[in-house]
Design a protein around this motif. Sequence first.
Motif, PDB file in Angstrom:
ATOM      1  N   GLY A  34      39.017  31.521  34.908  1.00 52.44           N
ATOM      2  CA  GLY A  34      38.421  31.427  36.241  1.00 52.44           C
ATOM      3  C   GLY A  34      36.966  31.860  36.249  1.00 52.44           C
ATOM      4  O   GLY A  34      36.125  31.242  36.910  1.00 52.44           O
ATOM      5  N   ARG A  35      36.670  32.921  35.527  1.00 52.74           N
ATOM      6  CA  ARG A  35      35.280  33.411  35.472  1.00 52.74           C
ATOM      7  C   ARG A  35      34.377  32.354  34.821  1.00 52.74           C
ATOM      8  O   ARG A  35      33.247  32.127  35.250  1.00 52.74           O
ATOM      9  N   ASP A  36      34.904  31.673  33.787  1.00 49.99           N
ATOM     10  CA  ASP A  36      34.116  30.662  33.081  1.00 49.99           C
ATOM     11  C   ASP A  36      33.920  29.425  33.969  1.00 49.99           C
ATOM     12  O   ASP A  36      32.837  28.848  34.007  1.00 49.99           O
ATOM     13  N   ALA A  55      42.273  42.125  27.068  1.00 49.20           N
ATOM     14  CA  ALA A  55      42.141  41.170  28.170  1.00 49.20           C
ATOM     15  C   ALA A  55      42.132  41.866  29.532  1.00 49.20           C
ATOM     16  O   ALA A  55      42.685  41.365  30.502  1.00 49.20           O
ATOM     17  N   GLY A  56      41.503  43.024  29.599  1.00 52.43           N
ATOM     18  CA  GLY A  56      41.398  43.752  30.869  1.00 52.43           C
ATOM     19  C   GLY A  56      42.699  44.396  31.316  1.00 52.43           C
ATOM     20  O   GLY A  56      42.796  44.896  32.428  1.00 52.43           O
ATOM     21  N   LYS A  57      43.748  44.391  30.456  1.00 48.99           N
ATOM     22  CA  LYS A  57      45.060  44.858  30.915  1.00 48.99           C
ATOM     23  C   LYS A  57      45.550  46.097  30.177  1.00 48.99           C
ATOM     24  O   LYS A  57      46.662  46.538  30.396  1.00 48.99           O
ATOM     25  N   GLN A  91      34.949  44.653  44.939  1.00 47.93           N
ATOM     26  CA  GLN A  91      36.131  45.474  44.652  1.00 47.93           C
ATOM     27  C   GLN A  91      37.250  44.599  44.111  1.00 47.93           C
ATOM     28  O   GLN A  91      37.606  43.583  44.705  1.00 47.93           O
ATOM     29  N   ASP A  92      37.762  45.028  42.975  1.00 51.64           N
ATOM     30  CA  ASP A  92      38.849  44.345  42.280  1.00 51.64           C
ATOM     31  C   ASP A  92      40.181  44.965  42.729  1.00 51.64           C
ATOM     32  O   ASP A  92      40.223  46.143  43.080  1.00 51.64           O
ATOM     33  N   TYR A  93      41.244  44.164  42.708  1.00 48.42           N
ATOM     34  CA  TYR A  93      42.598  44.675  42.985  1.00 48.42           C
ATOM     35  C   TYR A  93      43.403  44.501  41.714  1.00 48.42           C
ATOM     36  O   TYR A  93      43.849  43.401  41.413  1.00 48.42           O
ATOM     37  N   LYS A  94      43.588  45.580  40.972  1.00 50.29           N
ATOM     38  CA  LYS A  94      44.204  45.442  39.643  1.00 50.29           C
ATOM     39  C   LYS A  94      45.732  45.454  39.624  1.00 50.29           C
ATOM     40  O   LYS A  94      46.330  44.755  38.820  1.00 50.29           O
ATOM     41  N   PRO A  95      46.389  46.254  40.483  1.00 51.34           N
ATOM     42  CA  PRO A  95      47.870  46.278  40.389  1.00 51.34           C
ATOM     43  C   PRO A  95      48.495  44.916  40.723  1.00 51.34           C
ATOM     44  O   PRO A  95      47.984  44.185  41.567  1.00 51.34           O
ATOM     45  N   THR A 132      47.186  44.322  36.111  1.00 52.22           N
ATOM     46  CA  THR A 132      47.010  42.954  35.621  1.00 52.22           C
ATOM     47  C   THR A 132      45.568  42.652  35.276  1.00 52.22           C
ATOM     48  O   THR A 132      45.263  41.563  34.806  1.00 52.22           O
ATOM     49  N   GLY A 133      44.649  43.583  35.583  1.00 50.70           N
ATOM     50  CA  GLY A 133      43.236  43.284  35.366  1.00 50.70           C
ATOM     51  C   GLY A 133      42.676  42.377  36.436  1.00 50.70           C
ATOM     52  O   GLY A 133      41.628  41.784  36.237  1.00 50.70           O
ATOM     53  N   GLY A 134      43.301  42.288  37.591  1.00 51.33           N
ATOM     54  CA  GLY A 134      42.706  41.543  38.703  1.00 51.33           C
ATOM     55  C   GLY A 134      43.647  40.550  39.349  1.00 51.33           C
ATOM     56  O   GLY A 134      44.043  39.570  38.730  1.00 51.33           O
ATOM     57  N   ILE A 187      26.300  42.988  31.920  1.00 49.71           N
ATOM     58  CA  ILE A 187      27.056  44.203  31.581  1.00 49.71           C
ATOM     59  C   ILE A 187      27.756  44.676  32.859  1.00 49.71           C
ATOM     60  O   ILE A 187      27.223  44.501  33.957  1.00 49.71           O
ATOM     61  N   TYR A 188      28.962  45.209  32.678  1.00 52.47           N
ATOM     62  CA  TYR A 188      29.823  45.539  33.828  1.00 52.47           C
ATOM     63  C   TYR A 188      30.158  47.026  33.765  1.00 52.47           C
ATOM     64  O   TYR A 188      30.586  47.520  32.722  1.00 52.47           O
ATOM     65  N   PHE A 189      29.923  47.710  34.876  1.00 49.25           N
ATOM     66  CA  PHE A 189      30.256  49.127  34.986  1.00 49.25           C
ATOM     67  C   PHE A 189      31.464  49.251  35.917  1.00 49.25           C
ATOM     68  O   PHE A 189      31.364  48.931  37.105  1.00 49.25           O
ATOM     69  N   PHE A 240      34.750  54.484  34.489  1.00 48.83           N
ATOM     70  CA  PHE A 240      35.999  54.415  33.720  1.00 48.83           C
ATOM     71  C   PHE A 240      36.000  53.294  32.693  1.00 48.83           C
ATOM     72  O   PHE A 240      36.846  53.270  31.818  1.00 48.83           O
ATOM     73  N   GLU A 241      35.039  52.381  32.769  1.00 46.91           N
ATOM     74  CA  GLU A 241      34.923  51.407  31.683  1.00 46.91           C
ATOM     75  C   GLU A 241      33.575  50.721  31.734  1.00 46.91           C
ATOM     76  O   GLU A 241      32.955  50.613  32.798  1.00 46.91           O
ATOM     77  N   ILE A 242      33.151  50.273  30.567  1.00 44.75           N
ATOM     78  CA  ILE A 242      31.977  49.397  30.480  1.00 44.75           C
ATOM     79  C   ILE A 242      32.432  48.157  29.733  1.00 44.75           C
ATOM     80  O   ILE A 242      33.113  48.247  28.714  1.00 44.75           O
ATOM     81  N   ASN A 243      32.084  46.994  30.299  1.00 46.17           N
ATOM     82  CA  ASN A 243      32.451  45.740  29.657  1.00 46.17           C
ATOM     83  C   ASN A 243      31.205  44.900  29.405  1.00 46.17           C
ATOM     84  O   ASN A 243      30.219  45.033  30.131  1.00 46.17           O
ATOM     85  N   VAL A 244      31.282  44.041  28.411  1.00 48.92           N
ATOM     86  CA  VAL A 244      30.088  43.326  27.954  1.00 48.92           C
ATOM     87  C   VAL A 244      29.982  41.925  28.577  1.00 48.92           C
ATOM     88  O   VAL A 244      29.507  40.990  27.932  1.00 48.92           O
ATOM     89  N   ARG A 245      30.399  41.793  29.812  1.00 43.99           N
ATOM     90  CA  ARG A 245      30.550  40.485  30.470  1.00 43.99           C
ATOM     91  C   ARG A 245      30.723  40.753  31.956  1.00 43.99           C
ATOM     92  O   ARG A 245      30.794  41.919  32.368  1.00 43.99           O
ATOM     93  N   HIS A 246      30.820  39.687  32.734  1.00 39.59           N
ATOM     94  CA  HIS A 246      31.153  39.875  34.151  1.00 39.59           C
ATOM     95  C   HIS A 246      32.622  40.243  34.282  1.00 39.59           C
ATOM     96  O   HIS A 246      33.427  39.901  33.421  1.00 39.59           O
ATOM     97  N   GLY A 247      32.984  40.871  35.379  1.00 33.35           N
ATOM     98  CA  GLY A 247      34.401  41.114  35.672  1.00 33.35           C
ATOM     99  C   GLY A 247      35.041  39.842  36.205  1.00 33.35           C
ATOM    100  O   GLY A 247      34.379  38.998  36.798  1.00 33.35           O
ATOM    101  N   ASP A 248      36.314  39.735  35.995  1.00 35.83           N
ATOM    102  CA  ASP A 248      37.087  38.605  36.493  1.00 35.83           C
ATOM    103  C   ASP A 248      38.246  39.216  37.285  1.00 35.83           C
ATOM    104  O   ASP A 248      39.043  39.946  36.690  1.00 35.83           O
ATOM    105  N   PRO A 249      38.324  39.072  38.589  1.00 35.16           N
ATOM    106  CA  PRO A 249      37.716  38.076  39.471  1.00 35.16           C
ATOM    107  C   PRO A 249      36.440  38.501  40.202  1.00 35.16           C
ATOM    108  O   PRO A 249      35.992  37.770  41.106  1.00 35.16           O
ATOM    109  N   GLU A 250      35.830  39.624  39.858  1.00 36.91           N
ATOM    110  CA  GLU A 250      34.664  40.066  40.628  1.00 36.91           C
ATOM    111  C   GLU A 250      33.538  39.038  40.604  1.00 36.91           C
ATOM    112  O   GLU A 250      32.858  38.807  41.604  1.00 36.91           O
ATOM    113  N   TRP A 251      33.319  38.433  39.422  1.00 39.58           N
ATOM    114  CA  TRP A 251      32.222  37.463  39.320  1.00 39.58           C
ATOM    115  C   TRP A 251      32.433  36.298  40.285  1.00 39.58           C
ATOM    116  O   TRP A 251      31.487  35.762  40.863  1.00 39.58           O
TER     117      TRP A 251
HETATM  118  N1  GLY Z   1      38.535  42.767  36.666  1.00 39.40           N
HETATM  119  C1  GLY Z   1      38.620  43.529  35.509  1.00 39.40           C
HETATM  120  C2  GLY Z   1      38.011  42.976  34.306  1.00 39.40           C
HETATM  121  O1  GLY Z   1      37.379  41.935  34.343  1.00 39.40           O
HETATM  122  O2  GLY Z   1      38.128  43.577  33.249  1.00 39.40           O
END
Ligand code: GLY
Length: 452
Positions: free
Chosen positions: A10-12, A154-156, A217-221, A240-242, A284-286, A299-310
């Motif tokens: 979805g992010r792609d 995979a964000g999970k 704001q992401d909804y992870k559960p 679920t990571g989003g 970069i994602y904080f 609580f995390e740094i990621n090297v891409r956009h968040g999914d579904p935040e992007w």
């Molecule tokens: N929404 C969380 C992630 O992309 O890792």
Amino acid sequence: MKVLVYGSGGRDHCLADTYGDSQHVDKVYFAPGNPGVLYTPKGKRGLIERVPIRAFDEVADFCVEKKVDLVDVGSENPLGEGLIDLLNQRGIRTIGPRKEYVRLESDRAFTDDLLRKIGVPKPEYRVFDNPDEARKYVRNIGYQVVVKANGLAAGKGAIVCDDVSDAETAIETLMIKKAFGESGSRVVIEERMYGTEISFFAYLDGTHCMPLRMFAQDYKPAFDPEDDESIKKFGGNLNTGGTGCYCPHKLVSPWLVNRIIREIVNPTVNAIYNDLGWAYKGAIYFGLNLDPYDRLGVFEINVRHGDPEWEVIARKLSSDLFEIGTAVWEGTLDQVQQVWNKQHYVDVIAMEGRSKASKGWNKGYPGRYGKGHRILGLDKIEKGVTIYFAGVDENPEKGLVTYGGRVLHVIAGDKTLEAAREKAYRNIRLITFEDHNNSGANCLRFRNTIGL
Ligand code: GLY
């Protein structure tokens, strides 16, 4: 200009769509892409073209042959496998960090130690390679924890625990049962945070930093908090990571954006450029928490956009993404203007729910779920509502069918959050995942509380 987006989720899809909105871009290649894109307006008119190639050298050959001007790599796995490095060696302009820099996401302990060293606020944590030591620690620590796989998952790979028994189960799941493979051989056990989650992004060009002055704001559960029956059935509210997202976050304000930049983004980026000596180029994602005492923590740094935040932030961004991407590559982010529209956006994710299989019932995502369910109702979606596809496939007889657990995103924008929510839910109810084994029942499931 021609852009290639590498990815299939979805992010792609959202990246491909947003490049398609650029005044400079007349073709977006989407590799390996997903067949859902052919059911969207830009796919139908050929502005986005799916190119079902996956192998990195084939992608590089394709970019050279088609004279692609910019490649954006949306997710951590191809970044970690060195796609950017290979494309750059072939003279292709890219957005995304080189393989070495993916360590910020693929080695949590490394990043946590870096943040601690430079004084960026984050919860207490310890790193374990030995499950017995990890168990001993959670039995004695006295406060609630989150147990995280150190590597990519995979964000999970973060398991939020209520008590010692949960924490021991999480250690078992990650370190012994290896639910996320070798990513869980090492775990980070971190103090559990309470408060509000904030997903904050910035672009880096190797010299400058452009923090996005907007966050989501992401909804992870997996389930709504009220859904006791499902939570019990699955043995907990799994991460679920989003499952959905909204933007602007209710806490967006100029002063909080400034504070996040000052306390978190600037010191971290300074450490990336100057302590590590990394010419990081890309998003970069904080992953942040604001606690009830108004303290920020990473609580995390990621090297891409968040999914579904992007998917919601990109809808709100009115700046031209091709101009941002070019500035990332050329090192001119200091000259880019950020423009945000006034709409509110809500993304509700349509997941695979309960379905009947030959050997009994599948409970649905994030547990076992069915596949190959016909996706119906897309033609009924209101104008102005955006669909981004993720876990879908094309079946010669049935057309577009479900393939993954998170199948598609329904994104609605409106003048207020309430109106956007209402529109997103009104539209997701028009879609059906038809269960061929169970009299056409609808297997689609979604959370009801996104944006509340
Ligand atoms: N929404 C969380 C992630 O992309 O890792």
